[in-house]
Write a protein that holds these residues in place. Structure first.
Motif, PDB file in Angstrom:
ATOM      1  N   ILE A 142      47.434  35.463  32.651  1.00  0.00           N
ATOM      2  CA  ILE A 142      46.650  35.290  33.870  1.00  0.00           C
ATOM      3  C   ILE A 142      45.789  36.538  34.055  1.00  0.00           C
ATOM      4  N   VAL A 143      44.495  36.330  34.235  1.00  0.00           N
ATOM      5  CA  VAL A 143      43.545  37.433  34.429  1.00  0.00           C
ATOM      6  C   VAL A 143      42.916  37.282  35.804  1.00  0.00           C
ATOM      7  N   ASN A 144      43.062  38.293  36.625  1.00  0.00           N
ATOM      8  CA  ASN A 144      42.518  38.284  37.985  1.00  0.00           C
ATOM      9  C   ASN A 144      41.353  39.264  38.062  1.00  0.00           C
ATOM     10  N   ILE A 145      40.170  38.750  38.364  1.00  0.00           N
ATOM     11  CA  ILE A 145      38.985  39.603  38.419  1.00  0.00           C
ATOM     12  C   ILE A 145      38.888  40.217  39.811  1.00  0.00           C
ATOM     13  N   ALA A 146      39.278  41.469  39.890  1.00  0.00           N
ATOM     14  CA  ALA A 146      39.146  42.225  41.139  1.00  0.00           C
ATOM     15  C   ALA A 146      37.780  42.912  41.133  1.00  0.00           C
ATOM     16  N   SER A 147      37.708  44.098  41.630  1.00  0.00           N
ATOM     17  CA  SER A 147      36.425  44.768  41.798  1.00  0.00           C
ATOM     18  C   SER A 147      36.728  46.201  42.207  1.00  0.00           C
ATOM     19  N   LEU A 167      43.966  40.776  46.206  1.00  0.00           N
ATOM     20  CA  LEU A 167      44.047  40.227  44.855  1.00  0.00           C
ATOM     21  C   LEU A 167      44.631  41.241  43.881  1.00  0.00           C
ATOM     22  N   LEU A 168      44.259  42.501  44.032  1.00  0.00           N
ATOM     23  CA  LEU A 168      44.819  43.532  43.164  1.00  0.00           C
ATOM     24  C   LEU A 168      46.328  43.647  43.385  1.00  0.00           C
ATOM     25  N   GLY A 169      46.750  43.615  44.644  1.00  0.00           N
ATOM     26  CA  GLY A 169      48.181  43.660  44.931  1.00  0.00           C
ATOM     27  C   GLY A 169      48.909  42.435  44.408  1.00  0.00           C
ATOM     28  N   LEU A 170      48.309  41.258  44.595  1.00  0.00           N
ATOM     29  CA  LEU A 170      48.900  40.027  44.079  1.00  0.00           C
ATOM     30  C   LEU A 170      49.055  40.109  42.565  1.00  0.00           C
ATOM     31  N   LEU A 174      52.520  39.782  40.518  1.00  0.00           N
ATOM     32  CA  LEU A 174      52.766  38.741  39.527  1.00  0.00           C
ATOM     33  C   LEU A 174      53.092  39.333  38.164  1.00  0.00           C
ATOM     34  N   HIS A 175      52.468  40.458  37.839  1.00  0.00           N
ATOM     35  CA  HIS A 175      52.819  41.151  36.595  1.00  0.00           C
ATOM     36  C   HIS A 175      54.310  41.484  36.583  1.00  0.00           C
ATOM     37  N   ASN A 182      57.641  35.767  29.992  1.00  0.00           N
ATOM     38  CA  ASN A 182      56.710  35.952  28.878  1.00  0.00           C
ATOM     39  C   ASN A 182      55.275  35.590  29.280  1.00  0.00           C
ATOM     40  N   ILE A 183      54.969  35.775  30.562  1.00  0.00           N
ATOM     41  CA  ILE A 183      53.616  35.544  31.066  1.00  0.00           C
ATOM     42  C   ILE A 183      53.010  36.894  31.419  1.00  0.00           C
ATOM     43  N   ARG A 184      51.901  37.212  30.793  1.00  0.00           N
ATOM     44  CA  ARG A 184      51.232  38.485  31.043  1.00  0.00           C
ATOM     45  C   ARG A 184      50.198  38.314  32.159  1.00  0.00           C
TER      46      ARG A 184
END
Length: 246
Positions: A142-147, A167-170, A174-175, A182-184
């Motif tokens: 999962i890739v979360n595009i923050a800013s 979103l960065l905290g989420l 999740l990490h 086994n989910i990155r």
């Protein structure tokens, strides 16, 4: 044009939100060139359909889903469509974003709800449903595009900052939670890019000092190619010449 030979992403399935333009379009293009099948999600239906059609020249499947991800029902719909099309979901990219550039005195409750719904609630729900599919598969990313808006603040963007800090905290939460399955999970703190999203809101910016979204897509692609025993929890990608951050 054909897909890259022997890419670790060949045959993988990716769901990319905000895939009709900017970073989302660049990343969908980069993943397709590596042999990944793509489900692109965006409100810009005509542009999205054209872009997905163009990706098929790489010999991959590419499908378009035009929904408003601020609608909570859209998250489940998107993941179901990815599974229906591909039978699996390996990569989720939470890229779609929006902003209402107003002082708090002028911002309506509906403005706040739309920004937070698109930028934070949708990634939460998409990650929730995608993680279920990835857990059954035994792996995923999962890739979360923050800013840089998740690291600093400027006036007239309270909803945007709140959503990106969230979103960065989420992403880090999740990490910590999903690695046992086994989910990155990777958060991408992206600096200014030459996209309409940024330049239309801040026309005073010098486009030559910003980065090409294709370059950011290349950096994300490199993270997705890491060995499965390694994860980059947070990646910062900045324009070399733009100095507002850090």
């Amino acid at each position: 044009m054909t897909r890259e030979e022997h890419s670790p992403l060949q045959g993988k399935a990716a769901l990319v939100t905000g895939a009709a333009s900017g970073l989302g379009a660049a990343l969908a293009q980069r993943l397709a060139a590596s042999g990944a099948d793509i489900l692109g999600v965006d409100l810009q239906e005509a542009r999205l359909v054209d872009h997905m059609a163009g990706l098929r020249r790489h010999g991959v499947q590419a499908h378009a889903l035009s929904v408003d991800i601020a609608d909570p029902a859209s998250a489940g719909q998107a993941v179901r469509q990815a599974l229906d099309h591909f039978g699996r979901l390996d990569i989720l990219v939470n890229n779609a974003g929006t902003d209402v550039t107003l002082p708090i005195s002028e911002m309506l409750e509906a403005d706040w709800m739309r920004v937070v719904g698109t930028n934070l609630t949708a990634p939460f729900l998409l990650s929730k449903y995608a993680a279920d599919a990835m857990r059954r598969l035994g792996s995923g990313h999962i890739v979360n595009i923050a800013s840089t808006a998740a690291k600093r603040a400027w006036p007239n963007a309270s909803a945007y900052h709140a959503s990106k800090w969230g979103l960065l905290g989420l992403s880090h939460a999740l990490h910590a939670e999903l690695r046992a399955d086994n989910i990155r999970v990777t958060a991408v703190v992206a600096g200014g890019m030459r996209t309409p999203f940024l330049l239309e809101r801040f026309p005073e910016l010098d486009p030559s000092a910003l980065q090409d979204p294709q370059d950011v897509a290349e950096a994300i692609h490199s993270v997705l190619l890491l060995p499965p025993s390694t994860v980059v929890a947070e990646l910062t990608v900045l324009p070399l010449r733009e100095t507002s951050w850090p």
